[in-house]
Design a protein around this motif. Structure first.
Motif, mmCIF file in Angstrom:
data_model
loop_
_atom_site.group_PDB
_atom_site.id
_atom_site.type_symbol
_atom_site.label_atom_id
_atom_site.label_comp_id
_atom_site.label_asym_id
_atom_site.label_seq_id
_atom_site.Cartn_x
_atom_site.Cartn_y
_atom_site.Cartn_z
ATOM 1 N N HIS A 240 0.830 -1.205 0.000
ATOM 2 C CA HIS A 240 0.000 0.000 0.000
ATOM 3 C C HIS A 240 0.868 1.260 0.000
ATOM 4 O O HIS A 240 2.028 1.242 0.408
ATOM 5 N N ASP A 241 0.265 2.347 -0.425
ATOM 6 C CA ASP A 241 0.876 3.667 -0.303
ATOM 7 C C ASP A 241 0.896 4.042 1.185
ATOM 8 O O ASP A 241 -0.139 4.007 1.847
ATOM 9 N N PHE A 242 2.061 4.383 1.710
ATOM 10 C CA PHE A 242 2.180 4.605 3.156
ATOM 11 C C PHE A 242 1.232 5.695 3.663
ATOM 12 O O PHE A 242 0.559 5.529 4.685
ATOM 13 N N ASP A 243 1.186 6.816 2.961
ATOM 14 C CA ASP A 243 0.343 7.924 3.412
ATOM 15 C C ASP A 243 -1.143 7.584 3.296
ATOM 16 O O ASP A 243 -1.930 7.886 4.201
ATOM 17 N N PHE A 245 -2.492 4.652 3.375
ATOM 18 C CA PHE A 245 -2.834 3.652 4.387
ATOM 19 C C PHE A 245 -2.920 4.281 5.774
ATOM 20 O O PHE A 245 -3.792 3.925 6.577
ATOM 21 N N ALA A 246 -2.014 5.208 6.069
ATOM 22 C CA ALA A 246 -2.036 5.872 7.373
ATOM 23 C C ALA A 246 -3.333 6.666 7.547
ATOM 24 O O ALA A 246 -3.939 6.664 8.625
ATOM 25 N N GLU A 247 -3.781 7.319 6.478
ATOM 26 C CA GLU A 247 -5.048 8.056 6.541
ATOM 27 C C GLU A 247 -6.224 7.094 6.689
ATOM 28 O O GLU A 247 -7.161 7.351 7.455
ATOM 29 N N GLU A 248 -6.180 5.989 5.965
ATOM 30 C CA GLU A 248 -7.223 4.971 6.050
ATOM 31 C C GLU A 248 -7.292 4.395 7.460
ATOM 32 O O GLU A 248 -8.378 4.226 8.036
ATOM 33 N N SER A 249 -6.136 4.109 8.047
ATOM 34 C CA SER A 249 -6.085 3.522 9.378
ATOM 35 C C SER A 249 -6.584 4.491 10.443
ATOM 36 O O SER A 249 -7.201 4.075 11.431
ATOM 37 N N ALA A 250 -6.301 5.769 10.259
ATOM 38 C CA ALA A 250 -6.705 6.771 11.245
ATOM 39 C C ALA A 250 -8.221 6.813 11.420
ATOM 40 O O ALA A 250 -8.728 7.147 12.497
ATOM 41 N N LYS A 251 -8.958 6.438 10.365
ATOM 42 C CA LYS A 251 -10.422 6.414 10.458
ATOM 43 C C LYS A 251 -10.907 5.293 11.364
ATOM 44 O O LYS A 251 -12.024 5.351 11.883
ATOM 45 N N MET A 252 -10.060 4.273 11.556
ATOM 46 C CA MET A 252 -10.442 3.136 12.398
ATOM 47 C C MET A 252 -9.836 3.213 13.791
ATOM 48 O O MET A 252 -10.210 2.449 14.667
ATOM 49 N N ASN A 291 -1.393 6.040 -4.058
ATOM 50 C CA ASN A 291 -2.702 6.501 -3.575
ATOM 51 C C ASN A 291 -3.629 5.369 -3.146
ATOM 52 O O ASN A 291 -4.851 5.567 -3.075
ATOM 53 N N ALA A 292 -3.079 4.208 -2.872
ATOM 54 C CA ALA A 292 -3.911 3.059 -2.504
ATOM 55 C C ALA A 292 -3.668 2.667 -1.057
ATOM 56 O O ALA A 292 -2.524 2.552 -0.621
ATOM 57 N N GLY A 293 -4.771 2.455 -0.335
ATOM 58 C CA GLY A 293 -4.693 1.871 0.990
ATOM 59 C C GLY A 293 -4.629 0.360 0.870
ATOM 60 O O GLY A 293 -4.086 -0.179 -0.097
ATOM 61 N N HIS A 294 -5.233 -0.320 1.836
ATOM 62 C CA HIS A 294 -5.130 -1.779 1.866
ATOM 63 C C HIS A 294 -5.836 -2.440 0.690
ATOM 64 O O HIS A 294 -5.394 -3.453 0.172
ATOM 65 N N PHE A 295 -6.954 -1.848 0.254
ATOM 66 C CA PHE A 295 -7.737 -2.460 -0.833
ATOM 67 C C PHE A 295 -7.291 -1.868 -2.169
ATOM 68 O O PHE A 295 -7.939 -0.986 -2.733
ATOM 69 N N VAL A 296 -6.198 -2.382 -2.662
ATOM 70 C CA VAL A 296 -5.544 -1.794 -3.827
ATOM 71 C C VAL A 296 -6.462 -1.819 -5.046
ATOM 72 O O VAL A 296 -6.521 -0.853 -5.824
#
Length: 316
Positions: A240-243, A245-252, A291-296
């Motif tokens: 994943h893209d680090f940034d 993914f970090a934004e995606e994770s912050a929502k959880m 620009n991809a989180g976990h779900f590429v």
């Protein structure tokens, strides 16, 4: 777009699986691309990838494409019949059982759709996301010599409990400097959240258990897989893209600094191991999906198309 259809595996005739199959076009040898879902997204999220890939390859040979929802997932509303009577329905079967189901489905598709009686003569490409990457690896291990290529999109950390990714402030050898100024209570909260949501003891609605995954795939860098041509399969490892993914994770839950400090480097090291499951000359990566989180496949299908098309050029 292919219509979703239903079938029963001959090994489990009492239940129906949903799948979509798109026939090959001008392919010189029987080739099948199989998409393996994670726990989060059903088969429908692969369809834009297939559509874009077919558009890209218009006028060229294209393989057959197969997507499906596992038992209890997406449009496969039937539960795995073997889970009947399970003490915990959320841990009804393990990843190896899902691999055996995949083998049976691929066998039936090869016979019914490709007219091939010997499933091992089909050139097989497995595309996985998350736990689907673990299933792809297990398939290649369980049926050596049958998988020509694997595209692994942000693989699950198969050998991790997801809690040990973070330092334990209560461990005897804990060094506060490891937190780089982050509050101890914040790390305790993140560890508790990881245990509650991601630990292998947490089951899944479909009944697929991760409890045995650490034993099934104890290392990211092995074993070395055997492909159909006397060498390892082509393997492309995507992270994943680090940034993103970090934004995606912050929502959880986990704040971005925590993800960037601990999770992203841990995952990158895991992916650096994954590229070693085949010989160096057949390996690519780890590369990061922009620009991809976990779900590429959801966040950047164009990137998946590009990498899958590169593998097709090598296999077809």
């Amino acid at each position: 777009m292919a219509d979703v259809q239903f079938l029963a595996l001959t090994t489990k005739p009492s239940a129906q699986l949903s799948y979509s199959f798109q026939a090959p076009e001008a392919a010189s040898k029987p080739t099948l691309v199989v998409f393996l879902n994670g726990l989060g997204l059903p088969q429908t999220f692969w369809l834009p990838v297939i559509a874009q890939l077919k558009a890209l390859r218009q006028g060229q040979s294209t393989p057959a494409f197969l997507t499906y929802d596992r038992f209890g997932q997406g449009q496969s509303t039937d539960r795995d019949p073997q889970d009947a009577g399970a003490e915990d329905p959320m841990h009804g079967h393990d990843c190896l059982a899902s691999v055996h189901d995949a083998r049976q489905l691929i066998t039936q598709m090869s016979q019914d759709k490709l007219g091939v009686s010997d499933v091992d003569s089909v050139s097989l490409i497995l595309v996985g996301n998350s736990i689907g990457c673990a299933l792809a690896r297990l398939y290649a291990q369980e049926y050596p010599g049958t998988v020509a290529a694997l595209l692994l999109l942000d693989s699950v950390l198969a050998n991790s409990d997801f809690v040990s990714v973070f330092p334990d402030p209560d461990a005897a050898d804990f060094d506060p400097a490891a937190l780089h100024g982050l509050p101890v209570e914040a790390i305790r909260a993140v560890r508790a959240g990881a245990r509650r949501v991601f630990h292998p003891d947490v089951g899944s609605k479909e009944g697929l258990s991760r409890r045995s995954l650490r034993e099934l795939l104890p290392a990211s860098d092995g074993p070395l897989l055997k492909g159909p041509a006397g060498h390892g399969p082509y393997v492309t490892v995507v992270g994943h893209d680090f940034d993103a993914f970090a934004e995606e994770s912050a929502k959880m839950g986990p704040p971005k600094p925590v993800t960037n400090l601990f999770v992203n480097p841990y995952w990158q090291r895991y992916n650096e191991g994954l590229v070693k499951i085949t010989e160096t000359e057949y390996s690519k990566g780890p590369i990061l999906a922009p620009n991809a989180g976990h779900f590429v496949q959801k966040d950047n299908p164009e990137f998946v198309v590009q990498e899958l098309n590169e593998l097709l050029e090598k296999v077809l």
